[in-house]
Design an enzyme around this catalytic site. Structure first.
Site, PDB file in Angstrom:
ATOM      1  N   LYS A 224      68.236  52.956  17.829  1.00 34.38           N
ATOM      2  CA  LYS A 224      68.292  52.646  19.271  1.00 34.38           C
ATOM      3  C   LYS A 224      67.768  51.246  19.563  1.00 34.38           C
ATOM      4  O   LYS A 224      66.876  51.039  20.389  1.00 34.38           O
ATOM      5  CB  LYS A 224      67.546  53.682  20.100  1.00 34.38           C
ATOM      6  CG  LYS A 224      68.164  55.073  20.012  1.00 34.38           C
ATOM      7  CD  LYS A 224      67.660  56.004  21.086  1.00 34.38           C
ATOM      8  CE  LYS A 224      68.275  57.377  20.986  1.00 34.38           C
ATOM      9  NZ  LYS A 224      67.803  58.189  19.842  1.00 34.38           N
TER      10      LYS A 224
HETATM   11  P1  BMP Z   1      66.211  68.038  18.240  1.00 34.24           P
HETATM   12  O1  BMP Z   1      67.499  68.858  18.070  1.00 34.24           O
HETATM   13  O2  BMP Z   1      65.175  68.389  17.210  1.00 34.24           O
HETATM   14  O3  BMP Z   1      65.691  68.039  19.644  1.00 34.24           O
HETATM   15  O4  BMP Z   1      66.600  66.510  17.862  1.00 34.24           O
HETATM   16  C1  BMP Z   1      67.475  65.746  18.644  1.00 34.24           C
HETATM   17  C2  BMP Z   1      67.707  64.407  17.995  1.00 34.24           C
HETATM   18  O5  BMP Z   1      68.624  63.665  18.795  1.00 34.24           O
HETATM   19  C3  BMP Z   1      66.479  63.529  17.834  1.00 34.24           C
HETATM   20  O6  BMP Z   1      66.614  62.800  16.629  1.00 34.24           O
HETATM   21  C4  BMP Z   1      66.538  62.580  19.023  1.00 34.24           C
HETATM   22  O7  BMP Z   1      65.977  61.316  18.730  1.00 34.24           O
HETATM   23  C5  BMP Z   1      68.036  62.447  19.256  1.00 34.24           C
HETATM   24  N1  BMP Z   1      68.429  62.228  20.683  1.00 34.24           N
HETATM   25  C6  BMP Z   1      68.131  63.147  21.664  1.00 34.24           C
HETATM   26  O8  BMP Z   1      67.506  64.174  21.420  1.00 34.24           O
HETATM   27  N2  BMP Z   1      68.547  62.902  22.961  1.00 34.24           N
HETATM   28  C7  BMP Z   1      69.249  61.794  23.319  1.00 34.24           C
HETATM   29  O9  BMP Z   1      69.618  61.658  24.466  1.00 34.24           O
HETATM   30  C8  BMP Z   1      69.567  60.867  22.316  1.00 34.24           C
HETATM   31  C9  BMP Z   1      69.161  61.105  21.008  1.00 34.24           C
HETATM   32  O10 BMP Z   1      69.495  60.253  20.054  1.00 34.24           O
END
Ligand code: BMP
Length: 262
Positions: free
Chosen positions: A94
């Site tokens: 990002k």
């Molecule tokens: P999780 O399913 O454990 O919540 O992980 C989501 C992943 O997606 C993380 O790596 C986070 O940085 C990324 N992410 C997110 O959750 N929301 C966004 O809007 C953008 C993302 O890149």
């Protein structure tokens, strides 16, 4: 409508970038529109989870700067797995700085990450910087690309309607290297040649205690218009990550098939 078109047709569109084409093709070959976010804290855990989920994913997403003990050998092994199991690697950095700084940062990523993420807050020049780096590495020209964050899944984020519209414009301007957008709503992307990558997917939970908001695989594909869904904790924290990846993959892919069939 983008969401009604099959990946096979979208990969053939003239406007589709080589890198987006590659994602569509990997997805079709593996019958998987699952991207796993391996947000673990050590290199050993990264490789362990990567190997377990490898057969079921089209993209493996990392925050490599959050993982301890990552060496060149870790990256080599990850690339070896990517080749063996046919998936792409996305470093979710990002980046969000001025063009020159993003260019410097990207020079360290271009060698190993097929895909990177950027915020659009600083405008199109950071993509110009990235494009310049890709052009300097002629052998990588067709195999590198970017996802731009247009919306975030967390509550309280500062992104506005105007910001989203301007982000889409930047994506279209740099479509040679932009594979798609990271977003949450079906109506952000209209062009069928851009992919919608959507995080915030979990079968068991609806949120965490830091603002993350989850939806089910069918919500994310049918209602939110995701082409590829990102699952992190739902898979790597499961007691059987390989089985969990398989369950998510099948659910997401069957929902995609349902979406394009009617
Ligand atoms: P999780 O399913 O454990 O919540 O992980 C989501 C992943 O997606 C993380 O790596 C986070 O940085 C990324 N992410 C997110 O959750 N929301 C966004 O809007 C953008 C993302 O890149």
């Amino acid at each position: 409508l983008r969401t009604k078109l099959e990946f096979k047709e979208r990969a053939r569109l003239l406007e589709t970038s080589k890198i987006a084409q590659k994602i569509f093709n990997v997805s079709l070959e593996k019958k998987s529109n699952l991207c796993v976010a391996v947000d673990v804290d050590t290199a050993d855990k990264l490789l362990d989870i990567a190997e377990k989920v490898a057969p079921h994913i089209c993209i493996l997403k990392t925050h490599i700067d959050a993982i301890n003990g990552v060496t060149d050998a870790t990256i080599n092994t990850l690339q070896h797995l990517a080749k063996k199991y046919n998936f792409l690697i996305m470093e979710d950095r990002k980046m969000a700085d001025i063009g020159n700084t993003v260019k410097l940062q990207y020079k360290k990523l271009v060698q190993w990450a097929d895909l990177v993420t950027v915020h659009s807050v600083s405008g199109g020049m950071m993509l110009k910087g990235i494009h310049e780096v890709i052009k300097e590495n002629a052998d990588l020209l067709d195999s590198r690309g970017v996802f731009i964050v247009a919306e975030l899944s967390c509550n309280g984020n500062l992104i506005s309607e105007q910001y989203i519209k301007e982000t889409v414009k930047i994506a279209e301007e740099y479509k040679d290297i932009v594979a798609g957008l990271v977003c949450q709503s079906y109506d952000v992307i209209s062009s069928p040649s851009l992919l919608q990558l959507t995080p915030g997917v979990n079968i068991k939970n609806s949120n965490d205690n830091l603002g993350q908001q989850y939806q089910s695989p069918s919500d994310i594909i049918l209602t939110k218009g995701a082409d590829i869904a990102v699952v992190g904790r739902g898979i790597y924290q499961d007691s059987n990550p390989a089985e969990a990846a398989k369950v998510y993959k099948e659910s997401l892919w069957n929902t995609y098939l349902e979406r394009v069939s009617n």
